[in-house]
Each structure stands twice: as C-alpha cells, then as structure tokens.
Design a protein around this motif. Structure first.
Motif, PDB file in Angstrom:
ATOM      1  N   SER A 177       0.806  -1.219   0.000  1.00 34.22           N
ATOM      2  CA  SER A 177       0.000   0.000   0.000  1.00 34.22           C
ATOM      3  C   SER A 177       0.839   1.269   0.000  1.00 34.22           C
ATOM      4  O   SER A 177       0.446   2.279  -0.599  1.00 34.22           O
ATOM      5  N   ALA A 178       2.002   1.232   0.678  1.00 36.01           N
ATOM      6  CA  ALA A 178       2.858   2.427   0.718  1.00 36.01           C
ATOM      7  C   ALA A 178       3.358   2.775  -0.682  1.00 36.01           C
ATOM      8  O   ALA A 178       3.423   3.948  -1.060  1.00 36.01           O
ATOM      9  N   VAL A 179       3.709   1.751  -1.464  1.00 32.59           N
ATOM     10  CA  VAL A 179       4.159   1.975  -2.841  1.00 32.59           C
ATOM     11  C   VAL A 179       2.987   2.460  -3.698  1.00 32.59           C
ATOM     12  O   VAL A 179       3.146   3.357  -4.530  1.00 32.59           O
ATOM     13  N   HIS A 180       1.843   1.890  -3.482  1.00 39.95           N
ATOM     14  CA  HIS A 180       0.632   2.304  -4.209  1.00 39.95           C
ATOM     15  C   HIS A 180       0.369   3.798  -3.982  1.00 39.95           C
ATOM     16  O   HIS A 180       0.124   4.553  -4.934  1.00 39.95           O
ATOM     17  N   ASP A 181       0.437   4.226  -2.715  1.00 39.61           N
ATOM     18  CA  ASP A 181       0.206   5.639  -2.391  1.00 39.61           C
ATOM     19  C   ASP A 181       1.287   6.522  -3.015  1.00 39.61           C
ATOM     20  O   ASP A 181       0.996   7.624  -3.504  1.00 39.61           O
ATOM     21  N   LEU A 182       2.540   6.046  -2.973  1.00 40.60           N
ATOM     22  CA  LEU A 182       3.647   6.792  -3.570  1.00 40.60           C
ATOM     23  C   LEU A 182       3.412   7.001  -5.060  1.00 40.60           C
ATOM     24  O   LEU A 182       3.556   8.116  -5.582  1.00 40.60           O
ATOM     25  N   GLN A 183       3.059   5.944  -5.762  1.00 39.11           N
ATOM     26  CA  GLN A 183       2.821   6.038  -7.206  1.00 39.11           C
ATOM     27  C   GLN A 183       1.677   7.009  -7.512  1.00 39.11           C
ATOM     28  O   GLN A 183       1.755   7.782  -8.476  1.00 39.11           O
ATOM     29  N   SER A 184       0.645   6.977  -6.695  1.00 37.89           N
ATOM     30  CA  SER A 184      -0.488   7.890  -6.897  1.00 37.89           C
ATOM     31  C   SER A 184      -0.052   9.338  -6.709  1.00 37.89           C
ATOM     32  O   SER A 184      -0.441  10.227  -7.481  1.00 37.89           O
ATOM     33  N   ARG A 185       0.773   9.597  -5.699  1.00 36.15           N
ATOM     34  CA  ARG A 185       1.275  10.954  -5.446  1.00 36.15           C
ATOM     35  C   ARG A 185       2.163  11.428  -6.600  1.00 36.15           C
ATOM     36  O   ARG A 185       2.076  12.582  -7.032  1.00 36.15           O
ATOM     37  N   ILE A 186       3.017  10.541  -7.091  1.00 34.88           N
ATOM     38  CA  ILE A 186       3.906  10.897  -8.198  1.00 34.88           C
ATOM     39  C   ILE A 186       3.091  11.275  -9.437  1.00 34.88           C
ATOM     40  O   ILE A 186       3.416  12.235 -10.145  1.00 34.88           O
ATOM     41  N   ASN A 187       2.023  10.528  -9.690  1.00 35.73           N
ATOM     42  CA  ASN A 187       1.204  10.807 -10.871  1.00 35.73           C
ATOM     43  C   ASN A 187       0.521  12.167 -10.803  1.00 35.73           C
ATOM     44  O   ASN A 187       0.182  12.749 -11.837  1.00 35.73           O
ATOM     45  N   LEU A 188       0.337  12.686  -9.603  1.00 44.47           N
ATOM     46  CA  LEU A 188      -0.222  14.039  -9.453  1.00 44.47           C
ATOM     47  C   LEU A 188       0.753  15.105  -9.946  1.00 44.47           C
ATOM     48  O   LEU A 188       0.363  16.255 -10.156  1.00 44.47           O
ATOM     49  N   HIS A 189       2.022  14.697 -10.139  1.00 44.49           N
ATOM     50  CA  HIS A 189       3.050  15.625 -10.607  1.00 44.49           C
ATOM     51  C   HIS A 189       3.342  15.429 -12.099  1.00 44.49           C
ATOM     52  O   HIS A 189       4.416  15.813 -12.585  1.00 44.49           O
ATOM     53  N   GLY A 190       2.401  14.829 -12.820  1.00 46.77           N
ATOM     54  CA  GLY A 190       2.513  14.748 -14.266  1.00 46.77           C
ATOM     55  C   GLY A 190       3.076  13.464 -14.826  1.00 46.77           C
ATOM     56  O   GLY A 190       3.266  13.345 -16.039  1.00 46.77           O
ATOM     57  N   THR A 191       3.342  12.486 -13.970  1.00 47.59           N
ATOM     58  CA  THR A 191       3.873  11.200 -14.430  1.00 47.59           C
ATOM     59  C   THR A 191       2.712  10.239 -14.705  1.00 47.59           C
ATOM     60  O   THR A 191       1.628  10.393 -14.145  1.00 47.59           O
ATOM     61  N   ARG A 192       2.946   9.262 -15.562  1.00 48.79           N
ATOM     62  CA  ARG A 192       1.901   8.293 -15.886  1.00 48.79           C
ATOM     63  C   ARG A 192       2.338   6.885 -15.491  1.00 48.79           C
ATOM     64  O   ARG A 192       2.435   5.971 -16.317  1.00 48.79           O
ATOM     65  N   LEU A 193       2.585   6.724 -14.208  1.00 48.86           N
ATOM     66  CA  LEU A 193       2.950   5.404 -13.707  1.00 48.86           C
ATOM     67  C   LEU A 193       1.722   4.506 -13.628  1.00 48.86           C
ATOM     68  O   LEU A 193       0.613   4.981 -13.353  1.00 48.86           O
ATOM     69  N   ILE A 194       1.925   3.209 -13.829  1.00 47.67           N
ATOM     70  CA  ILE A 194       0.881   2.239 -13.533  1.00 47.67           C
ATOM     71  C   ILE A 194       0.868   2.064 -12.023  1.00 47.67           C
ATOM     72  O   ILE A 194       1.874   1.691 -11.417  1.00 47.67           O
ATOM     73  N   VAL A 195      -0.264   2.354 -11.405  1.00 48.02           N
ATOM     74  CA  VAL A 195      -0.365   2.269  -9.944  1.00 48.02           C
ATOM     75  C   VAL A 195      -0.672   0.827  -9.565  1.00 48.02           C
ATOM     76  O   VAL A 195      -1.832   0.415  -9.463  1.00 48.02           O
ATOM     77  N   ASP A 196       0.403   0.051  -9.364  1.00 47.89           N
ATOM     78  CA  ASP A 196       0.241  -1.377  -9.096  1.00 47.89           C
ATOM     79  C   ASP A 196       0.829  -1.808  -7.749  1.00 47.89           C
ATOM     80  O   ASP A 196       0.805  -2.992  -7.397  1.00 47.89           O
ATOM     81  N   GLY A 197       1.377  -0.844  -7.000  1.00 49.20           N
ATOM     82  CA  GLY A 197       1.927  -1.190  -5.690  1.00 49.20           C
ATOM     83  C   GLY A 197       3.262  -1.898  -5.745  1.00 49.20           C
ATOM     84  O   GLY A 197       3.720  -2.435  -4.730  1.00 49.20           O
ATOM     85  N   TRP A 198       3.909  -1.879  -6.920  1.00 49.71           N
ATOM     86  CA  TRP A 198       5.217  -2.531  -7.068  1.00 49.71           C
ATOM     87  C   TRP A 198       6.277  -1.485  -7.423  1.00 49.71           C
ATOM     88  O   TRP A 198       6.127  -0.766  -8.405  1.00 49.71           O
ATOM     89  N   PHE A 199       7.329  -1.409  -6.623  1.00 49.74           N
ATOM     90  CA  PHE A 199       8.408  -0.440  -6.840  1.00 49.74           C
ATOM     91  C   PHE A 199       9.459  -1.076  -7.753  1.00 49.74           C
ATOM     92  O   PHE A 199      10.401  -1.712  -7.301  1.00 49.74           O
ATOM     93  N   GLY A 200       9.250  -0.908  -9.055  1.00 47.96           N
ATOM     94  CA  GLY A 200      10.180  -1.445 -10.036  1.00 47.96           C
ATOM     95  C   GLY A 200      10.990  -0.356 -10.702  1.00 47.96           C
ATOM     96  O   GLY A 200      11.120   0.759 -10.178  1.00 47.96           O
ATOM     97  N   ASP A 201      11.517  -0.655 -11.888  1.00 51.15           N
ATOM     98  CA  ASP A 201      12.376   0.293 -12.604  1.00 51.15           C
ATOM     99  C   ASP A 201      11.657   1.598 -12.928  1.00 51.15           C
ATOM    100  O   ASP A 201      12.224   2.680 -12.798  1.00 51.15           O
ATOM    101  N   ALA A 202      10.402   1.498 -13.364  1.00 50.23           N
ATOM    102  CA  ALA A 202       9.664   2.701 -13.759  1.00 50.23           C
ATOM    103  C   ALA A 202       9.421   3.623 -12.568  1.00 50.23           C
ATOM    104  O   ALA A 202       9.551   4.851 -12.683  1.00 50.23           O
ATOM    105  N   THR A 203       9.103   3.055 -11.429  1.00 53.59           N
ATOM    106  CA  THR A 203       8.870   3.873 -10.233  1.00 53.59           C
ATOM    107  C   THR A 203      10.175   4.497  -9.752  1.00 53.59           C
ATOM    108  O   THR A 203      10.195   5.670  -9.359  1.00 53.59           O
ATOM    109  N   GLU A 204      11.249   3.728  -9.811  1.00 53.06           N
ATOM    110  CA  GLU A 204      12.549   4.275  -9.418  1.00 53.06           C
ATOM    111  C   GLU A 204      12.927   5.458 -10.310  1.00 53.06           C
ATOM    112  O   GLU A 204      13.384   6.499  -9.824  1.00 53.06           O
ATOM    113  N   ALA A 205      12.712   5.316 -11.614  1.00 54.53           N
ATOM    114  CA  ALA A 205      13.028   6.390 -12.548  1.00 54.53           C
ATOM    115  C   ALA A 205      12.141   7.615 -12.294  1.00 54.53           C
ATOM    116  O   ALA A 205      12.607   8.759 -12.385  1.00 54.53           O
TER     117      ALA A 205
END
Length: 266
Positions: free
Chosen positions: A12-40
């Motif tokens: 859930s923490a990764v899921h929330d992180l991805q959602s917050r990042i997407n509010l800044h213009g990124t188009r991450l898949i919000v899947d709760g997995w911290f992989g290469d795309a989330t790191e980038a």
C-alpha cells in the motif's frame, strides 16, 4: 522512524507513492510494485526539486510530493560540490551519502538528529576537571564510563539540555554526534570550527553544513580519502565503520550504491 520506500518494495505504501507521483505529471501504472519505472519516476521528481537523485523515496522526497519547503535539505548540487572538493566522482560521494548517512539530518520538530554518548561526556568532563565521580553517580544516563543510556529521537535533546545544565554547553556539544553523518562534536577544533557553539549552530542550519562536517572529516584522514578516490570500498568501510564493517556488509552496500548512482546518472 521515517518511512523509506525503495526498489523491490511492494504494498500500500508503494501504491500511495505512485499515486502521489502521478499528481506531478507522471503516468505510472499504480500497481503497488516499486520497479524500474517507479525508481526512474522518483529520480525525476528528485532531479526537478534539486534533491539528491538516488531513486529512493525517503522523507525528503515525500516532503516534495506534499509541496513542503525543503531548503534546509541536502541537494544534488551539494554533493557535486563535495565531489569536486574531494577530487572524486560524484557517484562515490552519492554512495557514501546513501550508506553512511542517516537519511535525514533533522527531526520532525526541526532540530538536528543527535545522539548523546555518555562515555564521551564522562571523558570530556574529566578532562575539564569536573567531579566525574559525583556526576556519574547522580546522572548515570548522562555521564558514565560505559556506553549506552540512549533515549533516541527528540528525547536525545532532553538529555542534551540536562547534560548542559550539569556540566557545560561545550561538553554537551562535544558529547553528541550530529546530523546526517553523526559527526562527533568533540572534533570541532580538529575540523576547523571556531568553537563548539559555532559547530552546533552550523549543524542546526542545514544538511549541507552537516555534509561539510563529514567532508572535513574525510579530508582530515588522507588514507580514508585515498580509499574513496580509488573506490576501495572495503578499505573505506574498515577505516570509517571499524573492523565490524564486514558483519554489516558496508563494503558491499557502498559498491551497490555506487553502481546505482552511475546507472541513474546515465
């Protein structure tokens, strides 16, 4: 304890992180997995804010995502300046910062992270001619020939204030480790500070100043600096962390952090 989210984490923490990042213009898949795309994506957020680019979502990155002021926090430019000053690769300084720092140099209350070492207070009080036997008997959690007595977090500042009241301001500063890299206050003179008070004030101002204290510490040890320049991680870890560095895999962690810093810079 501050939450740190990094590559390989999930939930859930990764899921929330991805959602917050997407509010800044990124188009991450919000899947709760911290992989290469989330790191980038985390690295991009850090780069835009001027923070240290390490791809790890710690308290500073989360503060940026919440729109908070990060002026006192360590910046990428601070690490570049440190690398230039030491004559080493930026990735080397980033590796040391990732492995040897505490992640944040400040508590939530705004004060620097400190840790009072009562055995150092004992030594410094003795050198100053104070009645150490009486002090150790009355205040064993503040002055003792033995390590320990830690309270942690903001409670360390209560210990600091209490030690200052029964000894001196200088002894209290000298008996604590300070900031991101937990540089001991008793090094103030060797590292070129005007006084213990001057050292404390600078440590309270910014993480860049805390980094400066650490850089001065490395500059004061030619063998430590030589090991860093040569990327001899085992030698650097042995000299900085002591003979137990192998048990904590500090050399392996430094090598991995260096490789990651190079990868994120590419």
């Amino acid at each position: 304890m501050a939450v740190i989210i990094k590559k390989g984490d999930h939930g859930s923490a990764v899921h929330d992180l991805q959602s917050r990042i997407n509010l800044h213009g990124t188009r991450l898949i919000v899947d709760g997995w911290f992989g290469d795309a989330t790191e980038a994506a985390v690295a991009t957020i850090q780069r835009r804010a001027g923070l240290v680019v390490d791809g790890v979502a710690g308290p500073k990155t989360m503060a940026v995502l919440r729109g908070e002021d990060c002026n006192r926090r360590l910046k990428e430019a601070d690490l570049q300046a440190a690398a230039d000053r030491l004559g080493v690769e930026l990735a080397c300084v980033k590796a040391v910062n990732e492995v040897e720092s505490r992640g944040s140099g400040f508590l939530d209350c705004g004060r620097p992270v400190i840790l009072l070492e009562r055995h150092v207070a004992y030594r410094q009080s003795k050198a100053s001619g104070l009645p150490i036997d009486t002090l150790a008997l009355r205040y064993p959690n503040l002055v003792s020939p033995n390590r320990g007595g830690y309270a942690g977090g903001t409670a360390e500042w209560s210990r600091f204030d209490n030690l200052r009241s029964v000894t001196t301001q200088q002894i209290a500063v000298e008996s604590c480790s300070w900031g991101l890299f937990q540089v001991m206050g008793y090094h103030w003179q060797t590292l070129g500070y005007a006084s213990a008070d001057d050292f404390q004030l600078l440590m309270m101002f910014s993480e860049a100043n805390q980094l400066d204290a650490f850089i001065r510490f490395i500059e004061d040890d030619p063998a430590l600096l030589k090991a860093l320049k040569a990327k001899k991680w085992a030698e650097f870890a042995r000299r900085y962390n002591g003979p137990a560095y192998k048990e904590n895999l500090y050399d392996a962690k430094l090598a991995a952090a260096y490789a990651k810093a190079e990868r994120l810079a590419a």
